[in-house]
Design a protein around this motif. Structure first.
Motif, PDB file in Angstrom:
ATOM      1  N   GLY A   8       0.773  -1.210  -0.186  1.00 14.13           N
ATOM      2  CA  GLY A   8      -0.002  -0.104  -0.190  1.00 14.13           C
ATOM      3  C   GLY A   8       0.826   1.487   0.002  1.00 14.13           C
ATOM      4  N   GLY A   9       2.230   1.119   0.260  1.00 18.42           N
ATOM      5  CA  GLY A   9       2.884   2.238  -0.065  1.00 18.42           C
ATOM      6  C   GLY A   9       3.003   2.876  -1.378  1.00 18.42           C
ATOM      7  N   GLY A  10       3.569   4.282  -1.340  1.00 22.03           N
ATOM      8  CA  GLY A  10       3.806   4.641  -2.839  1.00 22.03           C
ATOM      9  C   GLY A  10       3.982   6.206  -2.680  1.00 22.03           C
ATOM     10  N   LEU A  11       3.774   6.773  -3.764  1.00 23.78           N
ATOM     11  CA  LEU A  11       4.049   8.396  -4.066  1.00 23.78           C
ATOM     12  C   LEU A  11       2.820   9.000  -3.725  1.00 23.78           C
ATOM     13  N   VAL A  12       2.672  10.001  -2.769  1.00 20.73           N
ATOM     14  CA  VAL A  12       1.495  11.063  -2.596  1.00 20.73           C
ATOM     15  C   VAL A  12       1.847  12.280  -2.517  1.00 20.73           C
ATOM     16  N   LYS A  87       1.995  14.437   5.254  1.00 25.86           N
ATOM     17  CA  LYS A  87       2.980  15.616   5.369  1.00 25.86           C
ATOM     18  C   LYS A  87       4.543  14.966   4.863  1.00 25.86           C
ATOM     19  N   PRO A  88       5.069  15.937   4.005  1.00 21.79           N
ATOM     20  CA  PRO A  88       6.428  15.437   3.764  1.00 21.79           C
ATOM     21  C   PRO A  88       7.193  14.741   4.640  1.00 21.79           C
ATOM     22  N   GLU A  89       7.085  15.249   5.879  1.00 21.38           N
ATOM     23  CA  GLU A  89       7.921  14.586   7.031  1.00 21.38           C
ATOM     24  C   GLU A  89       7.510  13.214   7.458  1.00 21.38           C
ATOM     25  N   ASP A  90       6.339  12.784   6.789  1.00 26.44           N
ATOM     26  CA  ASP A  90       5.739  11.258   6.919  1.00 26.44           C
ATOM     27  C   ASP A  90       6.600  10.330   5.987  1.00 26.44           C
ATOM     28  N   SER A  91       7.418  10.802   5.112  1.00 28.50           N
ATOM     29  CA  SER A  91       8.005   9.959   4.088  1.00 28.50           C
ATOM     30  C   SER A  91       8.994   9.212   5.085  1.00 28.50           C
ATOM     31  N   ALA A  92       9.013   7.840   4.482  1.00 29.75           N
ATOM     32  CA  ALA A  92       9.874   6.788   5.388  1.00 29.75           C
ATOM     33  C   ALA A  92       9.548   5.441   5.003  1.00 29.75           C
ATOM     34  N   VAL A  93      10.238   4.259   5.338  1.00 33.07           N
ATOM     35  CA  VAL A  93       9.830   3.335   5.075  1.00 33.07           C
ATOM     36  C   VAL A  93       9.042   2.708   6.341  1.00 33.07           C
ATOM     37  N   TYR A  94       7.706   2.163   6.094  1.00 32.67           N
ATOM     38  CA  TYR A  94       6.915   1.840   7.041  1.00 32.67           C
ATOM     39  C   TYR A  94       7.062   0.346   7.164  1.00 32.67           C
ATOM     40  N   TYR A  95       7.129  -0.082   8.676  1.00 33.90           N
ATOM     41  CA  TYR A  95       7.165  -1.513   9.020  1.00 33.90           C
ATOM     42  C   TYR A  95       6.035  -1.835   9.843  1.00 33.90           C
ATOM     43  N   CYS A  96       5.274  -3.044   9.446  1.00 32.94           N
ATOM     44  CA  CYS A  96       4.400  -3.662  10.628  1.00 32.94           C
ATOM     45  C   CYS A  96       5.358  -4.709  11.422  1.00 32.94           C
ATOM     46  N   ALA A  97       4.839  -4.887  12.631  1.00 31.38           N
ATOM     47  CA  ALA A  97       5.340  -5.894  13.703  1.00 31.38           C
ATOM     48  C   ALA A  97       4.329  -6.642  14.457  1.00 31.38           C
ATOM     49  N   ALA A  98       4.914  -7.653  14.892  1.00 30.79           N
ATOM     50  CA  ALA A  98       4.005  -8.373  15.876  1.00 30.79           C
ATOM     51  C   ALA A  98       4.548  -8.661  17.308  1.00 30.79           C
ATOM     52  N   ALA A  99       3.775  -8.519  18.305  1.00 30.84           N
ATOM     53  CA  ALA A  99       4.448  -8.645  19.646  1.00 30.84           C
ATOM     54  C   ALA A  99       3.610  -9.771  20.266  1.00 30.84           C
ATOM     55  N   ILE A 100       4.453 -10.655  20.979  1.00 33.40           N
ATOM     56  CA  ILE A 100       3.639 -11.728  21.849  1.00 33.40           C
ATOM     57  C   ILE A 100       3.667 -11.071  23.127  1.00 33.40           C
ATOM     58  N   VAL A 101       2.294 -10.875  23.762  1.00 36.77           N
ATOM     59  CA  VAL A 101       2.317 -10.305  25.023  1.00 36.77           C
ATOM     60  C   VAL A 101       1.255 -10.936  25.796  1.00 36.77           C
ATOM     61  N   GLY A 102       0.953 -10.709  26.891  1.00 35.01           N
ATOM     62  CA  GLY A 102       0.032 -11.290  28.107  1.00 35.01           C
ATOM     63  C   GLY A 102      -1.307 -11.617  27.474  1.00 35.01           C
ATOM     64  N   ARG A 113      11.851  -2.917  20.576  1.00 35.76           N
ATOM     65  CA  ARG A 113      12.660  -4.098  20.980  1.00 35.76           C
ATOM     66  C   ARG A 113      11.667  -5.183  21.666  1.00 35.76           C
ATOM     67  N   LEU A 114      10.310  -4.866  21.863  1.00 39.31           N
ATOM     68  CA  LEU A 114       9.630  -6.148  22.416  1.00 39.31           C
ATOM     69  C   LEU A 114       8.846  -6.608  21.423  1.00 39.31           C
ATOM     70  N   TYR A 115       9.068  -6.306  20.034  1.00 34.45           N
ATOM     71  CA  TYR A 115       8.256  -6.908  19.080  1.00 34.45           C
ATOM     72  C   TYR A 115       9.095  -8.213  18.459  1.00 34.45           C
ATOM     73  N   ASN A 116       8.220  -9.366  18.234  1.00 39.88           N
ATOM     74  CA  ASN A 116       8.949 -10.648  17.822  1.00 39.88           C
ATOM     75  C   ASN A 116       9.138 -10.579  16.384  1.00 39.88           C
ATOM     76  N   TYR A 117       8.365 -10.131  15.655  1.00 42.63           N
ATOM     77  CA  TYR A 117       8.327 -10.367  14.246  1.00 42.63           C
ATOM     78  C   TYR A 117       8.219  -9.080  13.340  1.00 42.63           C
ATOM     79  N   TRP A 118       8.837  -9.059  12.290  1.00 43.41           N
ATOM     80  CA  TRP A 118       8.777  -7.647  11.420  1.00 43.41           C
ATOM     81  C   TRP A 118       8.470  -7.950  10.108  1.00 43.41           C
ATOM     82  N   GLY A 119       7.962  -7.335   9.234  1.00 45.98           N
ATOM     83  CA  GLY A 119       7.629  -7.212   7.845  1.00 45.98           C
ATOM     84  C   GLY A 119       8.964  -6.496   7.041  1.00 45.98           C
ATOM     85  N   GLN A 120       9.091  -6.639   5.730  1.00 44.10           N
ATOM     86  CA  GLN A 120      10.208  -6.031   4.959  1.00 44.10           C
ATOM     87  C   GLN A 120      10.007  -4.598   4.778  1.00 44.10           C
ATOM     88  N   GLY A 121       8.791  -4.031   5.026  1.00 43.85           N
ATOM     89  CA  GLY A 121       8.765  -2.673   4.897  1.00 43.85           C
ATOM     90  C   GLY A 121       8.244  -2.371   3.620  1.00 43.85           C
TER      91      GLY A 121
END
Length: 128
Positions: A8-12, A87-102, A113-121
């Motif tokens: 879903g990323g891209g140029l906007v 905004k232009p300052e929102d430009s970045a690589v966006y990653y999703c992550a999953a955390a195992i919690v209680g 640091r508490l996330y266990n799994y990450w996407g490629q961005g």
């Protein structure tokens, strides 16, 4: 094990909107707190938003509060990030992550640091 794939990323243009998706594999997606982070060139990875495993609790960074909304569909094993008023300052690589919690359905995680799994961005570029 959970595998995460963002899209879903891209140029906007500034003021525009994008909707990021993160599709998860694995049987226990609903057991994970999910989060979105972003990293601009030369900067650290920053927290953007997090959502509890039930979807009943969310939290966003001050820099995106009121503009970005995190949501999830456990049946489809997908988490979303709706980004408005970009905004232009929102430009970045966006990653999703999953955390195992209680067991609390209200748990949130903002520390990467508490996330266990990450996407490629996925790249988001906002032009001025």
């Amino acid at each position: 094990q959970v595998q995460l794939v963002e899209s879903g990323g891209g140029l906007v243009q500034a003021g525009g909107s994008l909707r990021l998706s993160c599709a998860a594999s694995g049987r226990t997606f609903s057991n994970y707190v999910m989060g979105w982070f972003r990293q601009a060139p030369g900067k650290e990875r920053d927290f953007v938003a997090t959502i509890s495993w039930s979807g009943g609790n969310t939290y966003a960074a001050d820099s995106v509060k009121g503009r970005f909304t995190i949501s999830r569909d456990n049946a489809k094993k997908t988490v979303f990030l709706q980004m408005n008023s970009l905004k232009p300052e929102d430009s970045a690589v966006y990653y999703c992550a999953a955390a195992i919690v209680g067991s609390s359905e209200m748990d949130l995680v903002t520390d990467p640091r508490l996330y266990n799994y990450w996407g490629q961005g996925t790249q988001v570029t906002v032009s001025s």
